[in-house]
Design an enzyme around this catalytic site. Sequence first.
Site, PDB file in Angstrom:
ATOM      1  CD1 TRP A 102      23.417 -38.176  -7.871  1.00 36.25           C
ATOM      2  CD2 TRP A 102      21.658 -36.995  -8.603  1.00 36.25           C
ATOM      3  NE1 TRP A 102      22.599 -37.914  -6.792  1.00 36.25           N
ATOM      4  CE2 TRP A 102      21.516 -37.192  -7.210  1.00 36.25           C
ATOM      5  CE3 TRP A 102      20.660 -36.289  -9.279  1.00 36.25           C
ATOM      6  CZ2 TRP A 102      20.428 -36.697  -6.486  1.00 36.25           C
ATOM      7  CZ3 TRP A 102      19.565 -35.798  -8.566  1.00 36.25           C
ATOM      8  CH2 TRP A 102      19.464 -36.005  -7.183  1.00 36.25           C
ATOM      9  CG  ASP A 172      26.064 -32.923 -11.159  1.00 33.31           C
ATOM     10  OD1 ASP A 172      26.424 -32.218 -10.188  1.00 33.31           O
ATOM     11  OD2 ASP A 172      25.058 -33.661 -11.129  1.00 33.31           O
ATOM     12  CE  LYS A 196      24.047 -33.904  -2.542  1.00 30.26           C
ATOM     13  NZ  LYS A 196      23.554 -33.911  -3.925  1.00 30.26           N
TER      14      LYS A 196
END
Length: 360
Positions: A102, A172, A196
């Site tokens: 990511w 993030d 999530k």
Amino acid sequence: MSRVFNFSAGPAALPESVLQRAQAECADFRGAGMSVMEMSHRGKIFMEVAEKAERDLRALLNVPDDYAVLFLQGGATGQFAAVPLNLQPGGQAMDYLDTGAWSGKAIKEAQKYGPVNIVASSQSHGYASIPDSSTWKLDPGAAYVHYTPNETIGGVEFHFVPETGDVPLVADMSSTILSRPIDVARYGVIYAGAQKNIGPAGLTVVIVRRDLMERKSAGVPAVLDYALQVKNDSMYNTPPTFAWYLAGLVFEWLMEQGGLAGMAQVNERKARKLYHFVDNSEFYRNPVEPSARSWMNVPFILADDALDGSFLKQAEEAGLSGLKGHRSVGGMRASIYNAVSEAAVDALIEFMADFEQRHA
Ligand SMILES: *Cc1c(COP(=O)(O)O)cnc(C)c1O
């Protein structure tokens, strides 16, 4: 009703009580004669939903007043572009920590907007650790420092907040937000896709220190423009109303669980149990350095990958879903977010022990 234990990495498990409440409120939302999905986002009923969700999120995370909270669309991936567009108007370098899949995607997007300085990378270690902070090459003139506190695919998590001096820290937090208390004041910007640990897909939460909103470049698209969205209470255009509402129910649920301090205790216990089991087995292995192991995403491999297929099939049959590792790394991954109960982790460990006994 029969619900499985859901270890999906995202979209991920939601608390059952939240789903039941949403179901009960669905067709006639609080006496409106319509569902929350069918009403104006500017009407009184939805405005109350929106304001309460923001209030509760602020309370849960203890967000200081000099931070704005936004409920946007576009996912964390949209924020990969929004961050450079809002925080780096002048061609300054942007510092990025490279710790996995990511952060790699965030770096690739930022490179479209200016020079990216890789502060440190764990690529040569297979992204199985966090580079020692004494080796980091921070640029004191950088517009900001970006990092990924929890790498969802690699299962690598920072258990400390990077020290960046006066350079704003951007995080993030898609797969770790709300898993434990954090000190928001340490950050310039925090962002997270909802699917999530917050709610359903389609919502992106952004927490931004207000003074940073004065920086933006002239070309920032309206939907990504922090200052414009703050001015319009996240309603410059139509917000993801259903996801915002459902996130609000999750925030209420979190408060019932004792807030983030309560969640942290449960999450740490869940993770410790699972790693302890894996580490004490000759049959399963987790490749991540112990000090950098994620509380939320636990990848593991079997000693013999020829057994992967039967492991997954039998797990499904035992009511354990979503354990297949990310396609880029293979193996298994158990995502044990807030809504995945300790009972689910116990059931997983029991299944893993039984499978090992039958196949070792
Ligand atoms: C899931 C995830 C993303 C991608 O989120 P989208 O909402 O699909 O854009 C980005 N970063 C992290 C850490 C993630 O876990």
